[in-house]
Write a protein that holds these residues in place. Structure first.
Motif, PDB file in Angstrom:
ATOM      1  N   VAL A  35       0.874  -1.173   0.000  1.00 45.26           N
ATOM      2  CA  VAL A  35       0.000   0.000   0.000  1.00 45.26           C
ATOM      3  C   VAL A  35       0.907   1.217   0.000  1.00 45.26           C
ATOM      4  O   VAL A  35       1.634   1.462   0.965  1.00 45.26           O
ATOM      5  N   LEU A  36       0.884   1.958  -1.086  1.00 45.20           N
ATOM      6  CA  LEU A  36       1.713   3.154  -1.227  1.00 45.20           C
ATOM      7  C   LEU A  36       0.822   4.379  -1.093  1.00 45.20           C
ATOM      8  O   LEU A  36      -0.309   4.389  -1.583  1.00 45.20           O
ATOM      9  N   SER A  37       1.353   5.403  -0.450  1.00 42.44           N
ATOM     10  CA  SER A  37       0.563   6.620  -0.280  1.00 42.44           C
ATOM     11  C   SER A  37       1.403   7.843  -0.589  1.00 42.44           C
ATOM     12  O   SER A  37       2.613   7.756  -0.754  1.00 42.44           O
ATOM     13  N   GLY A  38       0.732   8.947  -0.624  1.00 42.25           N
ATOM     14  CA  GLY A  38       1.422  10.214  -0.831  1.00 42.25           C
ATOM     15  C   GLY A  38       0.756  11.014  -1.932  1.00 42.25           C
ATOM     16  O   GLY A  38       0.926  10.712  -3.106  1.00 42.25           O
ATOM     17  N   ASN A  39      -0.011  12.018  -1.530  1.00 40.62           N
ATOM     18  CA  ASN A  39      -0.669  12.864  -2.523  1.00 40.62           C
ATOM     19  C   ASN A  39       0.347  13.623  -3.379  1.00 40.62           C
ATOM     20  O   ASN A  39       0.029  14.054  -4.478  1.00 40.62           O
ATOM     21  N   GLU A  40       1.553  13.789  -2.857  1.00 43.78           N
ATOM     22  CA  GLU A  40       2.593  14.532  -3.574  1.00 43.78           C
ATOM     23  C   GLU A  40       3.400  13.658  -4.530  1.00 43.78           C
ATOM     24  O   GLU A  40       4.258  14.141  -5.256  1.00 43.78           O
ATOM     25  N   PHE A  84      -6.660   4.479   3.586  1.00 42.93           N
ATOM     26  CA  PHE A  84      -5.789   3.460   4.179  1.00 42.93           C
ATOM     27  C   PHE A  84      -6.608   2.287   4.705  1.00 42.93           C
ATOM     28  O   PHE A  84      -6.288   1.137   4.460  1.00 42.93           O
ATOM     29  N   VAL A  85      -7.653   2.586   5.440  1.00 45.12           N
ATOM     30  CA  VAL A  85      -8.497   1.532   6.015  1.00 45.12           C
ATOM     31  C   VAL A  85      -9.081   0.664   4.909  1.00 45.12           C
ATOM     32  O   VAL A  85      -9.066  -0.558   4.976  1.00 45.12           O
ATOM     33  N   ALA A  86      -9.583   1.294   3.852  1.00 45.42           N
ATOM     34  CA  ALA A  86     -10.150   0.534   2.736  1.00 45.42           C
ATOM     35  C   ALA A  86      -9.110  -0.354   2.079  1.00 45.42           C
ATOM     36  O   ALA A  86      -9.396  -1.498   1.703  1.00 45.42           O
ATOM     37  N   ALA A  87      -7.880   0.146   1.927  1.00 49.95           N
ATOM     38  CA  ALA A  87      -6.824  -0.630   1.273  1.00 49.95           C
ATOM     39  C   ALA A  87      -6.372  -1.806   2.115  1.00 49.95           C
ATOM     40  O   ALA A  87      -5.914  -2.824   1.590  1.00 49.95           O
ATOM     41  N   LEU A  88      -6.511  -1.715   3.436  1.00 51.53           N
ATOM     42  CA  LEU A  88      -6.052  -2.777   4.319  1.00 51.53           C
ATOM     43  C   LEU A  88      -7.107  -3.851   4.587  1.00 51.53           C
ATOM     44  O   LEU A  88      -6.788  -4.895   5.135  1.00 51.53           O
ATOM     45  N   LYS A  89      -8.331  -3.606   4.166  1.00 53.87           N
ATOM     46  CA  LYS A  89      -9.387  -4.622   4.372  1.00 53.87           C
ATOM     47  C   LYS A  89      -9.213  -5.726   3.338  1.00 53.87           C
ATOM     48  O   LYS A  89      -8.945  -5.458   2.172  1.00 53.87           O
ATOM     49  N   PRO A  90      -9.405  -6.986   3.793  1.00 52.00           N
ATOM     50  CA  PRO A  90      -9.268  -8.110   2.843  1.00 52.00           C
ATOM     51  C   PRO A  90     -10.339  -8.114   1.770  1.00 52.00           C
ATOM     52  O   PRO A  90     -11.349  -7.574   1.841  1.00 52.00           O
TER      53      PRO A  90
END
Length: 90
Positions: A35-40, A84-90
């Protein structure tokens, strides 16, 4: 002797059996969700002002495979708790 962390081959099984071992303790390859993040973060081209180029996304799957893992998903999310929560749900 088979080193820890090594993939067990048919030869390893044969050697273990010939030495009287009926059971070998083994573990499956780790399954990794990236899971990668960063709006920038910009995923292609030269970064615009205030942005940075994604340098982790292209390399992480290969690094994980190199160290024995299996990538099961690879997603980019915005910098929000809900994302983040959505991405971590199975």
């Amino acid at each position: 002797m088979v080193r820890a962390g090594r993939t067990v081959s048919p030869i390893d099984v044969a050697v273990a059996a010939s030495a009287g071992h009926d059971v070998l303790s083994v573990f499956p390859k780790p399954r990794v969700a990236i899971v990668l993040s960063g709006n920038e973060v910009q995923s292609s081209g030269v970064p615009r002002p205030g942005r940075v180029r994604d340098s982790f996304g292209p390399q992480l799957p290969s690094v994980i495979e190199q160290f024995g893992g299996t990538v099961v998903s690879n997603v980019r999310v915005t910098d929000t708790l809900d994302a983040f929560v959505a991405a971590l749900k199975p």
